[in-house]
Design a protein around this motif. Structure first.
Motif, PDB file in Angstrom:
ATOM      1  N   SER B 374     -43.546   4.784  13.865  1.00 50.25           N
ATOM      2  CA  SER B 374     -43.353   5.422  12.567  1.00 50.25           C
ATOM      3  C   SER B 374     -44.255   4.847  11.480  1.00 50.25           C
ATOM      4  O   SER B 374     -44.451   5.498  10.460  1.00 50.25           O
ATOM      5  N   LEU B 391     -36.662   6.234   5.217  1.00 50.27           N
ATOM      6  CA  LEU B 391     -36.483   7.679   5.397  1.00 50.27           C
ATOM      7  C   LEU B 391     -36.809   8.083   6.824  1.00 50.27           C
ATOM      8  O   LEU B 391     -36.070   8.856   7.449  1.00 50.27           O
ATOM      9  N   SER B 393     -36.710   6.315   9.548  1.00 51.91           N
ATOM     10  CA  SER B 393     -35.728   5.865  10.543  1.00 51.91           C
ATOM     11  C   SER B 393     -34.522   6.798  10.553  1.00 51.91           C
ATOM     12  O   SER B 393     -33.824   6.914  11.555  1.00 51.91           O
ATOM     13  N   GLN B 394     -34.273   7.456   9.438  1.00 56.86           N
ATOM     14  CA  GLN B 394     -33.136   8.378   9.369  1.00 56.86           C
ATOM     15  C   GLN B 394     -33.488   9.771   9.882  1.00 56.86           C
ATOM     16  O   GLN B 394     -32.630  10.465  10.413  1.00 56.86           O
ATOM     17  N   ILE B 395     -34.736  10.173   9.713  1.00 57.63           N
ATOM     18  CA  ILE B 395     -35.050  11.581  10.009  1.00 57.63           C
ATOM     19  C   ILE B 395     -35.972  11.802  11.192  1.00 57.63           C
ATOM     20  O   ILE B 395     -36.191  12.944  11.587  1.00 57.63           O
ATOM     21  N   TYR B 396     -36.526  10.739  11.793  1.00 57.49           N
ATOM     22  CA  TYR B 396     -37.587  11.043  12.768  1.00 57.49           C
ATOM     23  C   TYR B 396     -37.135  11.874  13.976  1.00 57.49           C
ATOM     24  O   TYR B 396     -37.935  12.613  14.516  1.00 57.49           O
ATOM     25  N   PRO B 397     -35.852  11.829  14.408  1.00 58.07           N
ATOM     26  CA  PRO B 397     -35.489  12.769  15.482  1.00 58.07           C
ATOM     27  C   PRO B 397     -35.599  14.226  15.048  1.00 58.07           C
ATOM     28  O   PRO B 397     -35.641  15.115  15.892  1.00 58.07           O
TER      29      PRO B 397
END
Lengths: 130, 540
Positions: B374, B391, B393-397
């Motif tokens: 990331s 951000l 780490s929260q949204i990468y999926p």
């Protein structure tokens, strides 16, 4: 200087202290990538680490390729590729994710606005007089 | 004394590998001349484990993820080839020195590596449609058979669905598709729901055919879904040309000469003389053959041919698909966990066939983002790095990258020239200029607008447009267009270089048109055919 700088940046990024290995890697990376360290903003950031979030955010808007940003970027890369800090980067589902995401977005935007003001002010103060 | 062989193949990329295999299987005495840089630093040091467990446990992961010289930390703007991770940097080793290129508008990726650009291939396999083959100057009947030959050799996995007419058509012997990860399943589910309206607008979604094994093939193993495909090729589940060359080296009809940069050739009644500059000693060597097959890539072959014709050529046209990508947010994946075990390659493709004609179809490859780490993406978000990392780490999926290729035809403002330069070790450098016409840019923008709408319908919302510059697609062709004229700087339908008797061109140099899809499978099929044609008239 390098250890002090590495600790300040790691605390800014993760609110955690880097290990000796990460500090050593940071020094090696700066030397290898030849990132300069003699600019005024970088000096200010290291004397007053509390300004780091605002300087980084402000520069992200005004001067994304500033050497200070490069150094933070390098530390970010080193921390991400260390198993000690993997949990900060790997996604962990959380049922409070909408609130966390909204807060992260709001906080990032606010920091950015403040940062642009601070960086703008500093740049104007240090601009050559005509 | 010069080394003499029946056939010489120049280059070890996808085209060279297929041409050589065809020759060797026919029992032809075949030599391959290649520079052949290889990865000597990383391949044995990356543990054979999955991405997540490596991230959590390997204390030396920085060595391959960032590079031993931190070459994986790229400062500055995005350039061509972000998928060139440190273990893949050998793909571009030596290029600046030995194949200097100057341009303000075009930044091509070139390779002198063992396996050529195939070492960084995204594995997506596409057959050209009938009309695309015709526009490119390729014979449909011959190519259909050649596609199957290559498929049987390299191993392709895929599924029959709405995308089949654009990528696999009549290919047989296809292995089962890779397991679809959850974010791609969500896109498929949205597609099913909106299929009618998308089809009416010319949009079709399908599973990408990949040169990736889902079942063992010979000594090569099925993929283990480690999501380490940008870093290593465990079990050789991904097809890379070096897989073929390694096998050919065991064959008595084949000999591989490395460190050899082919400079020029000259054809006489006694055969073809090939002049080589060794990149290790800088010495010149001579090789002789009855038939020469140039497969050094469009730009590499152009250099060799222009020199061989004594720089009497002015400009050559160049084709290169215009490429951009859209990082997208997939809200349906917010709060959900990405599959731990997956492949890193694009598993879905969106095809935009505006007129339903099968020509000028735009192709959008859909990827999730994780294994390239990331921090690289944190540079592209507008906030400070700490905020960006948080951000991400929260949204990468829920991040999907939509990589879009546009179709490409020749025009006068896209050309290359080889000009003399004494400071270069080869005595010349390649000048490239690439400028789209107003009409082309307008067509591309109109296409992108429609594609963004389709992406939104599929539940992927484009956040921004990233254009890495012309040349970034790494699809090149058209410098010596197919022609029956026998004029210099053309290639006959059988692959013979115009103005010669026994020199053949097996890469994309002859293609008169580049559809908006990966050309690698077509390059390999064409190379096989060129070798078949070259075998005519030679007794083995």
């Amino acid at each position: 200087m390098i250890p002090q700088e590495a600790r300040a940046i790691a605390r800014y990024i993760l609110h955690a202290d880097p290990g000796e290995k990460e500090i050593a890697l940071y020094g090696q990376a700066l030397a290898r990538l030849r990132i300069p360290s003699d600019d005024k903003l970088s000096g200010l950031a290291l004397r007053h680490p509390v300004l780091l979030p605002y300087l980084d955010s402000g520069l992200a808007v005004l001067e994304p390729e500033h050497p200070l940003r490069h150094r933070i970027y390098v530390m970010l890369a080193i921390l991400e590729t260390s198993p000690s800090y993997a949990r900060y980067f790997l996604h962990a589902p959380n049922r409070w994710w909408p609130l966390k995401l909204m807060w992260s977005g709001f906080s990032a935007s606010l920091t950015s606005v403040i940062g642009v003001c601070i960086v703008g002010l500093i740049s104007r103060r240090h601009a050559p007089r005509t | 004394m010069p080394q003499e062989h029946d056939f010489i193949v120049v280059g070890s990329g996808p085209s060279g590998a297929m041409a050589a295999q065809t020759l060797v299987e026919a029992g032809a005495d075949t030599a391959m001349l290649d520079v052949g840089f290889q990865d000597l630093s990383y391949q044995d040091n990356i543990p054979d484990r999955d991405f997540i467990s490596l991230r959590k446990e390997d204390s030396e992961q920085h060595e391959y993820f960032l590079g031993k010289q931190f070459e994986g930390i790229s400062l500055g703007k995005i350039k061509t080839g972000p998928q060139l991770t440190p273990p893949r940097r050998f793909v571009v080793e030596g290029v600046e020195k030995w194949t200097p290129t100057v341009s303000s508008s075009f930044e091509p990726l070139q390779s002198l590596a063992y396996g050529g650009l195939g070492g960084a291939w995204g594995l997506a396999c596409f057959t050209f449609s009938s009309i695309e083959l015709k526009e490119a100057g390729l014979d449909e009947t011959e190519m259909r058979a050649a596609y199957q030959t290559v498929t049987d050799r390299i191993g392709i996995s895929g599924a029959r669905d709405d995308g089949t007419p654009y990528c696999m058509r009549e290919l047989n012997n296809i292995q089962p598709p890779t397991r679809l990860e959850n974010s791609m399943e969500l896109i498929c589910s949205r597609y099913s729901k909106h299929a009618g309206s998308l089809h009416r607008k010319g949009f079709f979604v399908g599973r990408t055919a990949l040169a990736l094994l889902t079942e063992d093939l010979g000594a090569r193993k099925a993929t283990q879904y480690y999501d380490m495909d940008f870093w290593t090729n465990a079990g050789k589940s991904a097809y890379r040309p070096d897989v073929t060359i390694d096998v050919l080296k065991q064959n008595p009809y084949f000999i591989y000469y490395d460190k050899c940069l082919v400079i020029r050739f000259s054809e006489t009644t006694n055969g073809i003389r090939v002049v080589v500059r060794r990149v290790d000693t800088d010495q010149e060597e001579i090789y002789v053959c009855k038939k020469l097959i140039l497969a050094a890539g469009t730009l590499g072959t152009a250099r060799v041919v222009i020199r061989s014709f004594d720089y009497t050529v002015d400009k050559l046209p160049i084709l290169c698909n215009n490429y951009c990508y859209f990082p997208c947010l997939q809200p349906g994946m917010l709060g959900k966990k990405a599959d731990d075990r997956k492949v890193s390659y694009g598993q879905l493709a969106l095809f935009y066939d505006k007129n339903g004609s099968g020509i000028d179809v735009a192709t959008v490859m859909l990827y999730t983002y994780r294994s390239l780490l990331s921090f690289r993406l944190a540079k592209e978000l507008p906030f400070g790095f700490a905020d960006n990392a948080r951000l991400l780490s929260q949204i990468y999926p829920s991040l999907v990258i939509a990589g879009l290729h546009h179709p490409e035809r020749s025009s006068q403002n896209k050309y290359i020239q080889l000009i003399r330069d004494d400071s270069s070790p080869t005595g010349d450098k390649l000048l490239a200029e690439y400028e789209q016409s107003v009409g082309e840019m307008s067509d591309d923008h109109a296409r992108e607008r429609q594609i963004k709408k389709a992406l939104r319908k599929l539940g992927c919302f484009p956040l921004k447009r990233v254009h890495p510059g012309y040349g970034a697609s790494i699809h090149y062709g058209g410098t010596m267009p197919f022609s029956t004229s026998n004029d210099p700087m053309t290639v006959s339908p059988s692959g013979r270089l115009g103005g010669t008797n026994n020199v053949f061109v097996a890469d994309g140099s002859g293609f008169r048109y580049l559809p908006a899809k990966g050309p690698t499978l077509t390059l390999m099929a064409n190379a096989h055919l060129v070798a078949v044609h070259a075998l005519n008239g030679i007794s083995l």
